[in-house]
Design a protein around this motif. Structure first.
Motif, PDB file in Angstrom:
ATOM      1  N   TYR A  34       0.837  -1.194   0.000  1.00  0.00           N
ATOM      2  CA  TYR A  34       0.000   0.000   0.000  1.00  0.00           C
ATOM      3  C   TYR A  34       0.870   1.241   0.000  1.00  0.00           C
ATOM      4  CZ  TYR A  34      -4.008  -2.941   0.971  1.00  0.00           C
ATOM      5  OH  TYR A  34      -4.988  -3.896   0.877  1.00  0.00           O
ATOM      6  N   SER A  35       0.462   2.207  -0.809  1.00  0.00           N
ATOM      7  CA  SER A  35       1.160   3.490  -0.833  1.00  0.00           C
ATOM      8  C   SER A  35       0.138   4.578  -1.095  1.00  0.00           C
ATOM      9  CB  SER A  35       2.236   3.517  -1.923  1.00  0.00           C
ATOM     10  OG  SER A  35       1.671   3.262  -3.194  1.00  0.00           O
ATOM     11  N   GLY A  36       0.228   5.686  -0.365  1.00  0.00           N
ATOM     12  CA  GLY A  36      -0.744   6.758  -0.523  1.00  0.00           C
ATOM     13  C   GLY A  36      -2.037   6.444   0.198  1.00  0.00           C
ATOM     14  N   ASN A  37      -3.081   7.216  -0.101  1.00  0.00           N
ATOM     15  CA  ASN A  37      -4.343   7.107   0.618  1.00  0.00           C
ATOM     16  C   ASN A  37      -5.372   6.225  -0.073  1.00  0.00           C
ATOM     17  OD1 ASN A  37      -3.522   8.855   2.689  1.00  0.00           O
ATOM     18  ND2 ASN A  37      -4.010  10.655   1.421  1.00  0.00           N
ATOM     19  N   ASP A  38      -5.151   5.867  -1.338  1.00  0.00           N
ATOM     20  CA  ASP A  38      -6.127   5.054  -2.057  1.00  0.00           C
ATOM     21  C   ASP A  38      -5.809   3.586  -1.827  1.00  0.00           C
ATOM     22  OD1 ASP A  38      -7.799   3.724  -3.817  1.00  0.00           O
ATOM     23  OD2 ASP A  38      -7.702   5.322  -5.314  1.00  0.00           O
ATOM     24  N   LYS A  39      -6.656   2.906  -1.051  1.00  0.00           N
ATOM     25  CA  LYS A  39      -6.376   1.524  -0.670  1.00  0.00           C
ATOM     26  C   LYS A  39      -6.625   0.539  -1.798  1.00  0.00           C
ATOM     27  CE  LYS A  39      -7.573   2.701   4.052  1.00  0.00           C
ATOM     28  NZ  LYS A  39      -8.566   2.596   5.120  1.00  0.00           N
ATOM     29  N   ASN A  40      -7.298   0.967  -2.852  1.00  0.00           N
ATOM     30  CA  ASN A  40      -7.576   0.067  -3.964  1.00  0.00           C
ATOM     31  C   ASN A  40      -6.575   0.228  -5.104  1.00  0.00           C
ATOM     32  OD1 ASN A  40      -9.870  -1.141  -2.820  1.00  0.00           O
ATOM     33  ND2 ASN A  40     -11.118   0.621  -3.397  1.00  0.00           N
ATOM     34  N   LYS A  41      -5.681   1.200  -4.973  1.00  0.00           N
ATOM     35  CA  LYS A  41      -4.737   1.443  -6.050  1.00  0.00           C
ATOM     36  C   LYS A  41      -3.318   1.545  -5.504  1.00  0.00           C
ATOM     37  CE  LYS A  41      -7.997   3.980  -8.987  1.00  0.00           C
ATOM     38  NZ  LYS A  41      -8.264   5.261  -9.674  1.00  0.00           N
ATOM     39  N   SER A  42      -2.387   1.091  -6.258  1.00  0.00           N
ATOM     40  CA  SER A  42      -0.968   1.314  -6.022  1.00  0.00           C
ATOM     41  C   SER A  42      -0.300   1.020  -7.347  1.00  0.00           C
ATOM     42  CB  SER A  42      -0.427   0.419  -4.901  1.00  0.00           C
ATOM     43  OG  SER A  42      -0.432  -0.926  -5.304  1.00  0.00           O
ATOM     44  N   ARG A  43       1.011   1.068  -7.377  1.00  0.00           N
ATOM     45  CA  ARG A  43       1.647   0.865  -8.675  1.00  0.00           C
ATOM     46  C   ARG A  43       1.557  -0.572  -9.154  1.00  0.00           C
ATOM     47  NH1 ARG A  43       7.323  -0.058  -7.473  1.00  0.00           N
ATOM     48  NH2 ARG A  43       7.714   0.089  -5.249  1.00  0.00           N
ATOM     49  N   LYS A  44       1.103  -1.490  -8.277  1.00  0.00           N
ATOM     50  CA  LYS A  44       0.837  -2.853  -8.726  1.00  0.00           C
ATOM     51  C   LYS A  44      -0.073  -3.540  -7.718  1.00  0.00           C
ATOM     52  CE  LYS A  44       5.208  -4.613  -6.805  1.00  0.00           C
ATOM     53  NZ  LYS A  44       6.425  -5.369  -7.124  1.00  0.00           N
ATOM     54  N   ASP A  45      -0.719  -4.581  -8.174  1.00  0.00           N
ATOM     55  CA  ASP A  45      -1.600  -5.357  -7.310  1.00  0.00           C
ATOM     56  C   ASP A  45      -1.354  -6.826  -7.611  1.00  0.00           C
ATOM     57  OD1 ASP A  45      -3.486  -6.253  -5.592  1.00  0.00           O
ATOM     58  OD2 ASP A  45      -5.218  -5.543  -6.721  1.00  0.00           O
ATOM     59  N   GLN A  46      -0.659  -7.478  -6.709  1.00  0.00           N
ATOM     60  CA  GLN A  46      -0.302  -8.874  -6.932  1.00  0.00           C
ATOM     61  C   GLN A  46      -0.323  -9.607  -5.600  1.00  0.00           C
ATOM     62  OE1 GLN A  46       3.590  -7.758  -8.519  1.00  0.00           O
ATOM     63  NE2 GLN A  46       4.581  -8.820  -6.811  1.00  0.00           N
ATOM     64  N   SER A  47       0.090 -10.846  -5.616  1.00  0.00           N
ATOM     65  CA  SER A  47       0.050 -11.675  -4.422  1.00  0.00           C
ATOM     66  C   SER A  47       1.030 -11.179  -3.359  1.00  0.00           C
ATOM     67  CB  SER A  47       0.384 -13.120  -4.809  1.00  0.00           C
ATOM     68  OG  SER A  47       0.420 -13.950  -3.673  1.00  0.00           O
ATOM     69  N   PHE A  48       0.593 -11.254  -2.093  1.00  0.00           N
ATOM     70  CA  PHE A  48       1.468 -10.973  -0.957  1.00  0.00           C
ATOM     71  C   PHE A  48       1.100 -11.934   0.161  1.00  0.00           C
ATOM     72  CE2 PHE A  48      -2.253  -8.321  -0.472  1.00  0.00           C
ATOM     73  CZ  PHE A  48      -2.559  -8.389   0.873  1.00  0.00           C
ATOM     74  N   GLN A  49       1.932 -12.010   1.197  1.00  0.00           N
ATOM     75  CA  GLN A  49       1.750 -13.015   2.235  1.00  0.00           C
ATOM     76  C   GLN A  49       1.835 -12.418   3.634  1.00  0.00           C
ATOM     77  OE1 GLN A  49       4.967 -15.545   0.731  1.00  0.00           O
ATOM     78  NE2 GLN A  49       3.462 -17.115   0.193  1.00  0.00           N
ATOM     79  N   VAL A  50       1.103 -13.052   4.554  1.00  0.00           N
ATOM     80  CA  VAL A  50       1.179 -12.742   5.983  1.00  0.00           C
ATOM     81  C   VAL A  50       1.639 -14.005   6.693  1.00  0.00           C
ATOM     82  CG1 VAL A  50      -0.180 -12.228   8.054  1.00  0.00           C
ATOM     83  CG2 VAL A  50      -0.554 -10.920   5.946  1.00  0.00           C
ATOM     84  N   LEU A  51       2.613 -13.856   7.586  1.00  0.00           N
ATOM     85  CA  LEU A  51       3.197 -14.989   8.302  1.00  0.00           C
ATOM     86  C   LEU A  51       2.722 -14.990   9.749  1.00  0.00           C
ATOM     87  CD1 LEU A  51       5.264 -17.370   8.350  1.00  0.00           C
ATOM     88  CD2 LEU A  51       6.980 -15.670   9.070  1.00  0.00           C
ATOM     89  N   LEU A  52       1.981 -16.031  10.129  1.00  0.00           N
ATOM     90  CA  LEU A  52       1.578 -16.240  11.519  1.00  0.00           C
ATOM     91  C   LEU A  52       2.568 -17.220  12.133  1.00  0.00           C
ATOM     92  CD1 LEU A  52      -2.219 -16.537  10.809  1.00  0.00           C
ATOM     93  CD2 LEU A  52      -1.268 -14.944  12.471  1.00  0.00           C
ATOM     94  N   GLN A  53       3.421 -16.726  13.020  1.00  0.00           N
ATOM     95  CA  GLN A  53       4.522 -17.526  13.571  1.00  0.00           C
ATOM     96  C   GLN A  53       4.713 -17.158  15.040  1.00  0.00           C
ATOM     97  OE1 GLN A  53       7.920 -18.478  11.066  1.00  0.00           O
ATOM     98  NE2 GLN A  53       9.293 -17.477  12.529  1.00  0.00           N
TER      99      GLN A  53
END
Length: 433
Positions: free
Chosen positions: A359-378
């Motif tokens: 995420y970058s800037g205030n628009d949560k639906n837009k950024s310079r790209k939209d692709q897969s990302f991960q969250v690690l529960l450890q």
């Protein structure tokens, strides 16, 4: 929750920051909004409340009866405005209206019961300046009694009844619930008008009469409570009670989330997982169901295990909406950890695998790209490598029972109908430095 409440009805108590692992007033709190709470009493008067101008973030004034039915909401997601509103007791049409109301009010909240509560939420992030801004907004919220033309013979609500009954060591937990219900039920009937007669009759057969509870002869209260819980759990297995979202995710059907109508089992199961759920037009809470989770959707994690949550893309939200994933210990409270991090979401410094910001800037639906990302529960006692730190959500140290909640406030239709691809979750060995 009630036992952690400071004391008087019709008085707004303002939170002083986001929930932390030290807080014990609310089970499964979000760590996205700062709460303010008021227990209202409309026995003798209506309440006028004022909402300040809140233009840059999500906010919601949800109203509940004491049973947890979210019968009305005023907030940014439905484009309500700043101004004065009226909270009043009525005999029917329990809702929020902007029509046929006194001219000085933006809207009118019509309560089905004389006693209830509002748990106000205003979005914040963990930056000190932003929390200070939200706290200043809270100070501008006010509630005050206003005269109502029609009088009632309803007694005023004394909040001391809650700790008096719930802390009584001479009765079981199950019996304390019936004692409390007996004290409140006469003046706080069901929201569904057609249910009021048969519910009153059922309560009478259960031992509740004239404001008192008398345990029926030869009744095992704990066994009865266990049977009721089992019945409530099973409601999710009935057709039409859950919606499949894909990748082992489901969501509770709208008619048994927040506003329950005659589905009292649905209200029970929601209370087990988290009291004061919102209706689906405000928020919904997808549930990951793989791995035979418990009724509270708890999972087991070993001391050397982790869960990897892979998002296909950013969740799509309306402009003031937000999303988050929050981790809880087996007791339902936030997990202590060295980062003091209990949540990740669209306001966090999440990173793509190449190190770029999700995420970058205030628009949560837009950024310079939209692709897969991960969250690690450890587990919190095994920090992952540096490149994972921004996406690490700590689980209990040493492993054990835990749960996590995915929240969407202001979800677009693609999140509700399964069009968006829900995260894939993989259990694996911890990622070490």
């Amino acid at each position: 929750m009630v036992q952690g409440y400071p004391g008087q009805t019709n008085t707004l108590y303002r939170g002083e920051g986001l929930a932390t692992a030290d807080d014990r007033n609310l089970v499964r709190p979000n760590v996205d909004t700062i709460y303010s709470c008021i227990f209202y009493d409309l026995a003798k008067s209506d309440l006028e409340f004022t909402i300040p101008e809140i233009s840059d973030r999500c906010w919601c004034f949800p109203f509940y009866d004491l049973y947890g039915d979210n019968f009305g909401n005023i907030g940014s997601l439905q484009a309500w405005k700043a101004g004065k509103y009226l909270l009043t007791l009525t005999d029917d049409d329990f809702s929020v209206s902007s029509e046929n109301i006194p001219g000085q009010y933006q809207g009118c909240v019509k309560s089905p019961t004389p006693y209830g509560l509002a748990l106000i939420r205003i979005l914040a992030n963990d930056r000190e300046a932003d929390m200070a801004h939200v706290i200043e907004l809270q100070k501008k919220i006010s509630f005050k009694p206003v005269k109502r033309l029609a009088n009632t013979n309803i007694p005023s609500l004394d909040l001391r009844i809650f700790p008096k009954i719930l802390n009584d060591q001479n009765i079981s937990k199950a019996e304390s619930v019936f004692q409390l219900l007996a004290a409140l039920a006469h003046y706080n009937p069901p929201e569904v008008l057609n249910d009021r007669v048969w519910v009153a009759d059922m309560l009478k057969h259960a031992g509740i009469s004239n404001g008192h509870f008398r345990k029926p002869k030869d009744t095992d209260m704990e066994a009865a409570a266990e049977a009721a819980t089992t019945s409530s759990i099973n409601i999710r297995r009935l057709a039409g009670m859950t919606d499949n979202l894909g990748n082992d995710w489901t969501k509770t059907a709208a008619h048994i989330l927040g506003g329950y109508g005659s589905y009292y089992n649905g209200r029970h199961i929601a209370a087990i997982r988290g009291y004061l759920a919102l209706t689906i037009d405000q928020a919904f809470y997808p549930v990951y169901t793989a791995g035979n989770p418990t009724v509270a959707y708890e999972y087991k994690i070993g001391p050397q295990e982790a869960y990897l949550v892979t998002f296909s893309s950013k969740p799509k939200l309306i402009p003031t909406g937000f999303w988050s994933v929050t981790a809880y210990g087996g007791d339902g409270y936030l997990i202590p950890n060295q980062l003091n991090r209990c949540v990740l979401g669209d306001r966090a410094n999440l990173q793509y695998p190449d190190g770029c910001a999700v995420y970058s800037g205030n628009d949560k639906n837009k950024s310079r790209k939209d692709q897969s990302f991960q969250v690690l529960l450890q587990p919190s006692d095994i920090p992952p490598p540096k490149k994972w730190l921004s996406n690490w959500l700590p689980a209990p140290a040493g492993g054990g029972s835990f749960s996590f909640s995915l929240r969407f406030y202001g979800a677009t239709e693609s999140l509700a109908n399964g069009e968006w691809e829900y995260p894939v979750i993989q259990k694996m060995e911890v990622i070490r430095q």
